[in-house]
Design a protein around this motif. Structure first.
Motif, mmCIF file in Angstrom:
data_model
loop_
_atom_site.group_PDB
_atom_site.id
_atom_site.type_symbol
_atom_site.label_atom_id
_atom_site.label_comp_id
_atom_site.label_asym_id
_atom_site.label_seq_id
_atom_site.Cartn_x
_atom_site.Cartn_y
_atom_site.Cartn_z
ATOM 1 N N VAL A 99 0.936 -1.137 0.057
ATOM 2 C CA VAL A 99 -0.118 0.037 -0.037
ATOM 3 C C VAL A 99 0.946 1.288 0.014
ATOM 4 O O VAL A 99 0.555 2.413 -0.705
ATOM 5 C CB VAL A 99 -0.945 0.137 1.272
ATOM 6 N N ASP A 103 1.022 4.182 -2.976
ATOM 7 C CA ASP A 103 0.844 5.762 -2.478
ATOM 8 C C ASP A 103 1.763 6.501 -3.051
ATOM 9 O O ASP A 103 1.606 7.567 -3.560
ATOM 10 C CB ASP A 103 0.556 5.697 -0.986
ATOM 11 N N ASN A 205 -9.985 3.170 -8.360
ATOM 12 C CA ASN A 205 -9.197 3.144 -7.085
ATOM 13 C C ASN A 205 -8.239 3.898 -6.909
ATOM 14 O O ASN A 205 -7.918 4.618 -6.016
ATOM 15 C CB ASN A 205 -8.874 1.523 -7.006
ATOM 16 N N ASP A 206 -7.364 4.178 -8.167
ATOM 17 C CA ASP A 206 -6.090 5.182 -7.777
ATOM 18 C C ASP A 206 -6.763 6.741 -7.786
ATOM 19 O O ASP A 206 -6.163 7.279 -7.084
ATOM 20 C CB ASP A 206 -5.507 4.936 -9.323
ATOM 21 N N ARG A 208 -9.584 7.383 -6.195
ATOM 22 C CA ARG A 208 -10.194 7.289 -5.104
ATOM 23 C C ARG A 208 -9.035 7.876 -4.072
ATOM 24 O O ARG A 208 -8.842 8.637 -3.083
ATOM 25 C CB ARG A 208 -11.184 6.386 -4.584
ATOM 26 N N ARG A 209 -7.916 6.871 -4.189
ATOM 27 C CA ARG A 209 -6.841 6.943 -3.295
ATOM 28 C C ARG A 209 -6.088 8.160 -3.372
ATOM 29 O O ARG A 209 -5.519 8.715 -2.181
ATOM 30 C CB ARG A 209 -5.980 5.644 -3.510
ATOM 31 N N GLU A 212 -7.809 10.588 -1.358
ATOM 32 C CA GLU A 212 -7.621 10.528 -0.132
ATOM 33 C C GLU A 212 -6.221 11.219 0.606
ATOM 34 O O GLU A 212 -5.985 11.685 1.514
ATOM 35 C CB GLU A 212 -7.672 9.053 0.275
ATOM 36 N N LEU A 213 -5.234 10.827 -0.412
ATOM 37 C CA LEU A 213 -3.843 11.442 -0.131
ATOM 38 C C LEU A 213 -3.673 12.864 0.022
ATOM 39 O O LEU A 213 -2.606 13.155 0.752
ATOM 40 C CB LEU A 213 -2.834 10.616 -0.914
#
Length: 216
Positions: A99, A103, A205-206, A208-209, A212-213
């Motif tokens: 993960v 990231d 997913n990328d 969304r992540r 978040e980051l």
């Protein structure tokens, strides 16, 4: 005391010094253990009874100060459980590391969400083009197979006419090869469509992540 007598005593003291040092440091000092029995009572002994060999214990020096620790013997079941927990911990650690790696890749590769979406759209467009080409080729192969099968209808074993000749070998071979090609391209088309869905999900997913980051 004469000088000669003084020097003789000094020599004797010098010769005795290594023996004293060895006596103080060279020998193996007996261990003293602190362990607890089934009743919770604390014991201090220089050896562990066989029935308590599976107990953890502290190692003390002669002044009673803890200087080490020894793990008790464990049963096969306890060892298996410890190995299972270690494997689980290793799996969790590997997952966290993966993960973290993804990231870092996201933050180092893209500057914004639109960058991710632009790359996604280009790759999806490429797969869509491959799908269209494959579908077109499949359509032509299916038409050819229908034509070949119609032609084969004039020959045995594809007709019930008693006087019909046996199907020519090259026609039968052409039918077999065309059917095999259709099967191959159908599998290719299915894989490409699956890749398209996987790619879309991965980029979603990328995105969304990445949000978040970036805190949004």
């Amino acid at each position: 005391m004469s000088t000669r007598h003084y020097l003789a005593l000094l020599a004797l003291a010098w010769l005795a010094l290594p023996s004293l040092t060895a006596a103080q440091h060279g020998g193996t000092e007996a261990k003293l253990y602190r362990w607890v029995d089934d009743k919770g009572e604390v014991h201090y002994t220089d050896r562990i009874p066989a029935e308590y060999a599976n107990r953890d214990r502290n190692v003390l020096n002669k002044e009673g100060v803890r200087v080490g620790f020894e793990e008790g013997e464990i049963t096969p079941e306890e060892r298996a459980e410890a190995e299972r927990k270690a494997a689980e911990a290793a799996t969790v650690a590997a997952r966290k590391a993966e993960v973290a790696r993804r990231d870092r890749m996201l933050l180092e590769t893209y500057g914004s969400v639109s960058d991710i979406e632009d790359l996604r759209d280009r790759r999806l467009e490429l797969l869509e083009s491959q799908i269209k080409v494959t579908e077109l080729y499949l359509a032509n192969l299916r038409k050819r197979l229908v034509s070949l099968q119609d032609e084969a209808g004039n020959y045995k074993p594809y007709t019930a006419r008693e006087n019909a000749p046996q199907i020519p070998e090259n026609l039968q071979l052409d039918i077999t090869r065309t059917a095999a090609s259709i099967n191959v391209y159908e599998q290719t088309l299915a894989r490409t469509r699956s890749d398209q869905q996987t790619l879309r999900a991965t980029f979603d997913n990328d995105v969304r992540r990445f949000k978040e980051l970036k805190g949004g």
